[in-house]
Motif scaffolding. Structure first.
Motif, short mmCIF file in Angstrom:
data_model
loop_
_atom_site.label_atom_id
_atom_site.label_comp_id
_atom_site.label_asym_id
_atom_site.label_seq_id
_atom_site.Cartn_x
_atom_site.Cartn_y
_atom_site.Cartn_z
N PRO A 1 3.55 -55.12 38.00
CA PRO A 1 2.86 -54.35 39.04
C PRO A 1 3.80 -53.95 40.18
O PRO A 1 4.64 -54.73 40.62
CB PRO A 1 1.79 -55.32 39.54
CG PRO A 1 2.34 -56.67 39.27
CD PRO A 1 3.18 -56.53 38.02
N LEU A 2 3.65 -52.71 40.62
CA LEU A 2 4.41 -52.22 41.76
C LEU A 2 3.42 -51.78 42.83
O LEU A 2 2.49 -51.04 42.56
CB LEU A 2 5.29 -51.03 41.37
CG LEU A 2 6.50 -51.33 40.52
CD1 LEU A 2 7.21 -50.03 40.14
CD2 LEU A 2 7.46 -52.24 41.24
N THR A 3 3.65 -52.23 44.04
CA THR A 3 2.80 -51.84 45.15
C THR A 3 3.34 -50.56 45.77
O THR A 3 4.45 -50.12 45.47
CB THR A 3 2.75 -52.95 46.21
OG1 THR A 3 4.06 -53.13 46.75
CG2 THR A 3 2.26 -54.26 45.60
N SER A 4 2.56 -49.98 46.66
CA SER A 4 3.02 -48.78 47.37
C SER A 4 4.21 -49.12 48.26
O SER A 4 5.07 -48.27 48.49
CB SER A 4 1.89 -48.17 48.19
OG SER A 4 1.44 -49.08 49.17
N PHE A 5 4.27 -50.35 48.75
CA PHE A 5 5.42 -50.77 49.55
C PHE A 5 6.69 -50.72 48.72
O PHE A 5 7.73 -50.25 49.19
CB PHE A 5 5.20 -52.20 50.08
CG PHE A 5 6.40 -52.76 50.79
CD1 PHE A 5 6.67 -52.39 52.09
CD2 PHE A 5 7.25 -53.64 50.15
CE1 PHE A 5 7.78 -52.89 52.75
CE2 PHE A 5 8.36 -54.14 50.79
CZ PHE A 5 8.62 -53.77 52.10
#
Length: 75
Positions: free
Chosen positions: A19-23
């Motif tokens: 998973p990659l966050t917007s941050f």
């Protein structure tokens, strides 16, 4: 070893999506690419490392840590 890291990370991503966050996408990765570019430039330049070089890299590291701190409270 870079190949080992990429193979393990690729195999892991193949089994379970990472998973990659917007941050990560809008702050972490661009700053990482900028820091890597600066480091490569400083390493391959013919000049000796100066105070400004170290200070600039330290400022970007502090900016990254500040971003981590500020965005960790937002989630």
């Amino acid at each position: 070893n870079l190949a080992n890291i990429l193979l393990i990370l690729g195999l892991t991503a193949f089994i379970v999506p990472i998973p990659l966050t917007s941050f990560d996408l809008f702050f972490g990765l661009p700053l990482l690419l900028l820091m890597t570019g600066l480091l490569v430039h400083f390493l391959f330049s013919k000049r000796a490392t100066q105070f400004f070089t170290g200070f600039l890299l330290l400022v970007f590291y502090a900016l990254f840590l500040l971003g981590l701190f500020l965005f960790s409270h937002a989630v």
